[in-house]
Design a protein around this motif. Structure first.
Motif, PDB file in Angstrom:
ATOM      1  N   LEU A  78      36.493  -1.961 106.855  1.00  0.00           N
ATOM      2  CA  LEU A  78      36.208  -1.759 105.915  1.00  0.00           C
ATOM      3  C   LEU A  78      36.440  -3.899 105.543  1.00  0.00           C
ATOM      4  CD1 LEU A  78      35.866   0.577 103.548  1.00  0.00           C
ATOM      5  CD2 LEU A  78      34.385   0.269 104.473  1.00  0.00           C
ATOM      6  N   GLY A  79      38.245  -4.307 105.962  1.00  0.00           N
ATOM      7  CA  GLY A  79      38.705  -5.260 106.100  1.00  0.00           C
ATOM      8  C   GLY A  79      37.626  -6.499 106.755  1.00  0.00           C
ATOM      9  N   ASP A  80      37.490  -5.790 107.879  1.00  0.00           N
ATOM     10  CA  ASP A  80      36.491  -7.196 108.807  1.00  0.00           C
ATOM     11  C   ASP A  80      35.459  -6.976 108.507  1.00  0.00           C
ATOM     12  OD1 ASP A  80      38.962  -6.519 110.455  1.00  0.00           O
ATOM     13  OD2 ASP A  80      38.187  -4.690 111.984  1.00  0.00           O
ATOM     14  N   HIS A  81      34.445  -5.592 108.360  1.00  0.00           N
ATOM     15  CA  HIS A  81      33.238  -6.084 107.043  1.00  0.00           C
ATOM     16  C   HIS A  81      33.471  -6.737 106.202  1.00  0.00           C
ATOM     17  CE1 HIS A  81      29.135  -4.771 106.994  1.00  0.00           C
ATOM     18  NE2 HIS A  81      29.439  -4.526 105.915  1.00  0.00           N
ATOM     19  N   ALA A  82      33.886  -6.909 105.624  1.00  0.00           N
ATOM     20  CA  ALA A  82      34.157  -7.583 104.538  1.00  0.00           C
ATOM     21  C   ALA A  82      34.292  -8.984 105.020  1.00  0.00           C
ATOM     22  CB  ALA A  82      35.668  -7.672 103.185  1.00  0.00           C
ATOM     23  N   LEU A  83      35.287  -9.254 105.618  1.00  0.00           N
ATOM     24  CA  LEU A  83      36.058 -11.057 107.128  1.00  0.00           C
ATOM     25  C   LEU A  83      34.004 -10.702 107.407  1.00  0.00           C
ATOM     26  CD1 LEU A  83      36.836 -13.321 107.654  1.00  0.00           C
ATOM     27  CD2 LEU A  83      37.526 -11.726 109.091  1.00  0.00           C
ATOM     28  N   PHE A  84      33.096 -10.369 107.636  1.00  0.00           N
ATOM     29  CA  PHE A  84      32.139 -10.753 108.473  1.00  0.00           C
ATOM     30  C   PHE A  84      30.997 -10.889 107.344  1.00  0.00           C
ATOM     31  CE2 PHE A  84      27.491  -9.217 108.975  1.00  0.00           C
ATOM     32  CZ  PHE A  84      26.660  -9.334 110.078  1.00  0.00           C
TER      33      PHE A  84
END
Length: 328
Positions: free
Chosen positions: A238-244
């Motif tokens: 989810l952190g990677d998705h939020a960064l995207f």
């Protein structure tokens, strides 16, 4: 407010504070905006000191994750009001003392209510220790965050369509719409910042909990270890998705500012072309408006209509040229 939960027949059961005894097997003490007497009940039962609200808001790692009196004190940053456009960051403290969990909070994140309601249903998921209760709360918060990210992703896609596919006949109206989109982009960026901070906080909390030497000697079942790994993996994903989404927000912001500059340049170009078009007839009118004694054209019978015709042609020819070049 103090809520006391014990495990009974594979589900949580509320216990009144008056019925609490030293030997009562409590799974979860939930302190929500606690009064001093409520805090004192938990402290006396577990032999620990509950951190104050000011202590929970400390940002130093040593003040958020530490061991004291044989208990683990873990404070994370939770995000509340995720249904709206302005989420709020609040500190939430998890305290593990043996098989008992204590949560201290001064806000009401929705996952706490949902998890407690689900665990009180008969024949629900078995939860016999405070560690499992903490992991269940973290999973509920992760699920809540995932839903919020999905909603924000859809809203960002809608903003993207507005930026790149919407055509307006009025340049001024389109510029005004793009300016309102900048405000929406800013709100989504702030939203994602709060979510990313919360996810990082969850990752740090779980990493600290698993890194303690005590977890290896604790009689933790295999399910508990698997759930810890799932929470870490979900928080990272989810952190990677939020960064995207944050990168996409930055791209949309740059694109929107670029479109506003293009629209403003279009307005300036119109004025520039108009100035060039009216320059030749202005020159003609200026010449024949000079006060000289000797101007042979003034005695010409058709001098006036010829001068008017010259001004019209001098304006029409540049206009036709710009039109063919696509500048108008």
């Amino acid at each position: 407010m103090l809520r006391i939960y014990k495990s009974q027949d594979n589900h949580f059961a509320l216990l009144d504070a008056a019925d609490l005894a030293e030997t009562t097997p409590v799974v979860w003490f939930d302190l929500f905006n606690p009064a001093q007497d409520e805090t004192r009940i938990v402290e006396q039962h577990l032999g620990i000191e509950i951190p104050t609200r000011d202590e929970m808001q400390e940002i130093e790692l040593s003040d958020r994750l530490y061991q004291e009196d044989g208990a683990e004190f873990m404070t994370m940053t939770a995000a509340t009001e995720l249904d709206g456009d302005s989420p709020v960051k609040v500190p939430v403290t998890f305290i593990l003392k043996g098989a008992t969990l204590v949560t201290v909070r001064h806000a009401d994140p929705k996952p706490f209510h949902l998890y407690a309601t689900r665990m009180q249903r008969p024949n629900g998921v078995s939860c016999e220790s405070g560690e499992l209760a903490m992991l269940g709360l973290l999973e509920a918060m992760i699920d809540r965050t995932a839903d919020a990210l999905e909603r924000i992703g859809n809203e960002v896609d809608g903003i993207s369509r507005e930026v790149f596919r919407k055509n307006n006949s009025s340049v001024t109206k389109k510029t005004r719409d793009l300016q309102s989109l900048i405000e929406q982009i800013g709100q989504k960026g702030d939203f994602l910042s709060v979510i990313r901070e919360s996810l990082v906080s969850v990752g740090r909390l779980v990493a600290y909990h698993t890194a303690l030497d005590g977890i290896g000697t604790r009689k933790a079942i295999k399910e508990s270890r698997q759930r810890v790994k799932l929470i870490q993996r979900d928080a990272t994903s989810l952190g990677d998705h939020a960064l995207f989404l944050s990168n996409k927000i930055n791209f949309l912001l740059d694109a929107t500012l670029g479109l506003i500059n293009l629209e403003q340049n279009q307005i300036i170009k119109i004025f520039s072309v108009a100035a060039v078009v009216f320059l030749p007839p202005t020159l003609v009118a200026s010449i024949y408006g000079m006060n000289f004694d000797v101007m042979p054209e003034l005695k010409f019978e058709f001098g006036y209509p010829v001068a008017l015709l010259m001004m019209v042609l001098s304006a029409f020819l540049p206009f036709l040229y710009f039109k063919r070049r696509g500048w108008l």
